[in-house]
Design an enzyme around this catalytic site. Structure first.
Site, mmCIF file in Angstrom:
data_model
loop_
_atom_site.group_PDB
_atom_site.id
_atom_site.type_symbol
_atom_site.label_atom_id
_atom_site.label_comp_id
_atom_site.label_asym_id
_atom_site.label_seq_id
_atom_site.Cartn_x
_atom_site.Cartn_y
_atom_site.Cartn_z
ATOM 1 N N VAL A 161 21.980 33.862 37.696
ATOM 2 C CA VAL A 161 22.721 32.608 37.863
ATOM 3 C C VAL A 161 24.203 32.860 38.145
ATOM 4 O O VAL A 161 24.785 33.823 37.646
ATOM 5 C CB VAL A 161 22.589 31.713 36.612
ATOM 6 C CG1 VAL A 161 21.176 31.157 36.531
ATOM 7 C CG2 VAL A 161 22.929 32.476 35.350
ATOM 8 N N LYS A 212 17.660 43.509 40.172
ATOM 9 C CA LYS A 212 18.916 42.913 39.677
ATOM 10 C C LYS A 212 20.121 43.755 40.115
ATOM 11 O O LYS A 212 21.134 43.233 40.602
ATOM 12 C CB LYS A 212 18.856 42.824 38.145
ATOM 13 C CG LYS A 212 20.153 42.438 37.490
ATOM 14 C CD LYS A 212 20.523 41.028 37.818
ATOM 15 C CE LYS A 212 21.951 40.721 37.414
ATOM 16 N NZ LYS A 212 22.317 39.349 37.690
ATOM 17 N N CYS A 266 29.889 41.364 36.319
ATOM 18 C CA CYS A 266 28.598 41.768 36.884
ATOM 19 C C CYS A 266 28.774 42.660 38.101
ATOM 20 O O CYS A 266 28.377 43.817 38.110
ATOM 21 C CB CYS A 266 27.810 40.524 37.274
ATOM 22 S SG CYS A 266 27.777 39.325 35.941
ATOM 23 N N PHE A 330 39.166 35.174 37.933
ATOM 24 C CA PHE A 330 38.488 36.207 38.746
ATOM 25 C C PHE A 330 37.864 35.629 40.000
ATOM 26 O O PHE A 330 37.494 36.366 40.907
ATOM 27 C CB PHE A 330 37.514 37.038 37.907
ATOM 28 C CG PHE A 330 36.101 36.548 37.798
ATOM 29 C CD1 PHE A 330 35.180 36.841 38.790
ATOM 30 C CD2 PHE A 330 35.686 35.817 36.701
ATOM 31 C CE1 PHE A 330 33.860 36.413 38.694
ATOM 32 C CE2 PHE A 330 34.379 35.387 36.590
ATOM 33 C CZ PHE A 330 33.463 35.678 37.597
HETATM 34 N N1 SAJ Z 1 34.419 37.889 46.060
HETATM 35 C C1 SAJ Z 1 35.188 38.302 47.149
HETATM 36 N N2 SAJ Z 1 34.775 37.940 48.410
HETATM 37 C C2 SAJ Z 1 33.658 37.183 48.622
HETATM 38 C C3 SAJ Z 1 32.877 36.777 47.515
HETATM 39 C C4 SAJ Z 1 33.292 37.141 46.240
HETATM 40 O O1 SAJ Z 1 36.202 38.980 47.019
HETATM 41 O O2 SAJ Z 1 33.369 36.885 49.791
HETATM 42 C C5 SAJ Z 1 34.842 38.280 44.699
HETATM 43 C C6 SAJ Z 1 35.157 37.087 43.784
HETATM 44 O O3 SAJ Z 1 36.464 36.611 43.994
HETATM 45 C C7 SAJ Z 1 34.970 37.715 42.421
HETATM 46 C C8 SAJ Z 1 33.830 38.721 42.639
HETATM 47 O O4 SAJ Z 1 33.760 38.920 44.050
HETATM 48 O O5 SAJ Z 1 36.129 38.413 42.009
HETATM 49 C C9 SAJ Z 1 32.468 38.274 42.133
HETATM 50 O O6 SAJ Z 1 32.266 36.887 42.402
HETATM 51 P P1 SAJ Z 1 30.875 36.296 42.917
HETATM 52 O O7 SAJ Z 1 31.047 34.841 43.080
HETATM 53 O O8 SAJ Z 1 30.417 37.052 44.101
HETATM 54 O O9 SAJ Z 1 29.833 36.662 41.778
HETATM 55 P P2 SAJ Z 1 29.760 36.485 40.155
HETATM 56 O O10 SAJ Z 1 30.235 37.766 39.534
HETATM 57 O O11 SAJ Z 1 30.379 35.236 39.685
HETATM 58 O O12 SAJ Z 1 28.151 36.362 39.978
HETATM 59 C C10 SAJ Z 1 27.304 37.360 40.490
HETATM 60 C C11 SAJ Z 1 26.176 36.675 41.325
HETATM 61 N N3 SAJ Z 1 25.471 37.691 42.091
HETATM 62 C C12 SAJ Z 1 25.234 37.543 43.427
HETATM 63 O O13 SAJ Z 1 25.651 36.618 44.066
HETATM 64 C C13 SAJ Z 1 24.398 38.606 44.086
HETATM 65 C C14 SAJ Z 1 25.233 35.926 40.377
HETATM 66 O O14 SAJ Z 1 24.130 35.377 41.102
HETATM 67 C C15 SAJ Z 1 24.730 36.878 39.292
HETATM 68 O O15 SAJ Z 1 23.836 36.222 38.394
HETATM 69 C C16 SAJ Z 1 25.935 37.361 38.505
HETATM 70 O O16 SAJ Z 1 26.760 38.120 39.413
HETATM 71 C C17 SAJ Z 1 25.431 38.223 37.358
HETATM 72 O O17 SAJ Z 1 25.434 37.742 36.209
HETATM 73 O O18 SAJ Z 1 24.947 39.343 37.596
#
Ligand code: SAJ
Length: 420
Positions: A161, A212, A266, A330
């Site tokens: 999620v 995962k 994550c 973040f």
């Molecule tokens: N980010 C970027 N560029 C992007 C997308 C994200 O720099 O184009 C950065 C964000 O600013 C942030 C980081 O990446 O710092 C992570 O953000 P995110 O929105 O990609 O992910 P999380 O950490 O909030 O959640 C992720 C999700 N995984 C995937 O999309 C594959 C979520 O579905 C997982 O359940 C979660 O990790 C987890 O608990 O593992």
């Protein structure tokens, strides 16, 4: 066998929403946590974490008598373990919390129980958990000993999620179900179907564990590609945001967005679990982590270069220059500052800069202790009115809404391409 009582071990960002989802379907749920503050808060019908729509579901579940929390494990038909798995040392997974959780439920396990590991874990963790349980309960049989006929069933079912959308994605997302036997998978699927609208997709525990790690590594590698492009474009005098927009017009290209680095608990952690187990093979995954971890240092150097330009052009002393950092979270539109590259960069600027550091973070009311003595929390309008150098670190909606006419500064480091 159907499930009447469910116990969720670990009442954090995953465990509490999951416990509440089962309770909202009128199952008897007992959440277990070692944090007595969390337990007391939940038993009052309140929550100790920030997640949209969670508080009303928890309140209704507690008020209705379906959810309660405790620090002591209790017997249940199904147990879900959702405790943290950080890394330690040279980025090796730290399974201490999973081991403690497994050992804490072992004494209360009964014949017919289902135990599910949800925590992000290295390949083989579920089999390891089954061994811990078997060692603690020689009077019961487990899948590694008795296969389909085991007294206790065990499966790995990772959460996936997105923070900020947990209550929707928990119900809607498909679920990977990695049973140690087909009976384990069938029982785990039946458990999640209590609230799941997505599909249960069955595999074995090792593939589910790797799945995962793969999902988050895929995202990390793709963000690293975007971050590497941002470094290359800065050298070449090309606007990376325009470049990505143009490249993404190709029907088979879909590049993610660069930023100040990768944060959260994550994506910046899980790829290391693959690297730790496969150091020879996981070269791309390791490099992606290194590219993303390097980005905050690169941003800091950009800020230092901007300040140097500002000093030369203005004739001011460094102590007279005001820097404004926009965003600490973040990612956009949340208040979660943990493992945030924006926090790291703002902290480094505040420590290093001899003049004033202003911070704008619309989602918090007080700066975290680490920043309090070196920086002040101000509004967007105040920062734009006072600062000489602007550093945009998070693409919060409030910053996107700033009109270009409101920005008079020449020295801007924009890590998200919002004020380009
Ligand atoms: N980010 C970027 N560029 C992007 C997308 C994200 O720099 O184009 C950065 C964000 O600013 C942030 C980081 O990446 O710092 C992570 O953000 P995110 O929105 O990609 O992910 P999380 O950490 O909030 O959640 C992720 C999700 N995984 C995937 O999309 C594959 C979520 O579905 C997982 O359940 C979660 O990790 C987890 O608990 O593992």
């Amino acid at each position: 066998m159907s499930f009447t009582t469910i116990s969720v071990i670990g009442l954090g960002y995953i465990g509490l929403p999951t416990a509440a989802a089962f309770a909202s379907r009128h199952k008897q749920v007992v959440g277990i946590d070692i944090n007595s503050h969390a337990v007391d808060t939940i038993n009052r019908g309140e929550i100790h974490i920030v997640e949209p729509e969670l508080s009303s579901v928890v309140k209704a579940a507690v008020d209705g008598g379906y959810l309660r929390a405790s620090t002591t494990p209790v017997t249940a038909d199904a147990y879900l373990i959702a405790v943290p798995t950080p890394f330690k040392g040279e980025h090796e997974p730290d399974m201490t919390y999973v081991e403690a959780a497994a050992k804490s439920i072992a004494p209360v396990l009964t014949r017919g129980a289902l135990v599910i590991l949800e925590s992000t874990s290295p390949v083989g963790a579920t089999e390891q958990m089954a061994d811990w349980l078997a060692a603690a309960r020689p009077d019961l049989t487990f899948p590694q000993q008795a296969g389909e006929a085991a007294d206790v069933n065990i499966a790995y079912c990772p959460e996936r999620v997105l923070p900020g959308q947990v209550m929707v994605e928990l119900i809607k997302n498909d679920r990977v179900i990695g049973g140690m036997t087909s009976v384990c998978s069938a029982r785990a699927s039946n458990l999640y179907k209590i609230f799941l609208e997505g599909e249960c997709v069955v595999t074995n525990s090792r593939t589910a564990e790797m799945c995962k790690l793969t999902e988050n590594s895929f995202r990390d590698v793709n963000i690293a590609f975007a971050n590497e492009l941002s470094l290359i474009c800065a050298e070449q005098g090309i606007n990376v945001w325009e470049l990505i927009r143009l490249a993404n017009r190709h029907p088979r290209v879909n590049i993610l967005q660069p930023g100040p680095g990768v944060g959260g608990h994550c994506i910046a952690v899980d790829p290391w679990f693959i690297v730790a187990q496969n150091p020879q093979q996981a070269r791309l995954i390791r490099t992606a982590r290194e590219v993303n971890d390097y980005k905050p240092h690169w941003v800091l150097n950009q800020v230092k270069a901007s300040i140097a330009d500002c000093l030369t052009a203005s004739g001011k002393r460094a102590s007279e220059i005001k820097i404004a950092c926009f965003g600490l979270a973040f990612k956009p539109n949340i208040d979660d500052l943990r493992e945030s590259p924006a926090m790291e960069i703002a902290g480094d600027i505040a420590q290093w800069h001899s003049g004033q550091t202003l911070v704008v973070e619309p989602n918090i009311h007080q700066l975290p202790a680490a920043l309090r003595s070196h920086a002040s929390l101000v509004t967007t309008a105040d920062a734009l009115a006072q600062a000489d150098v602007l550093v945009l670190l998070v693409d919060h909606n409030e910053f996107k809404a700033v009109e270009s006419s409101q920005i008079t500064q020449r020295y801007i480091v924009d890590t998200k391409g919002v004020w380009r």
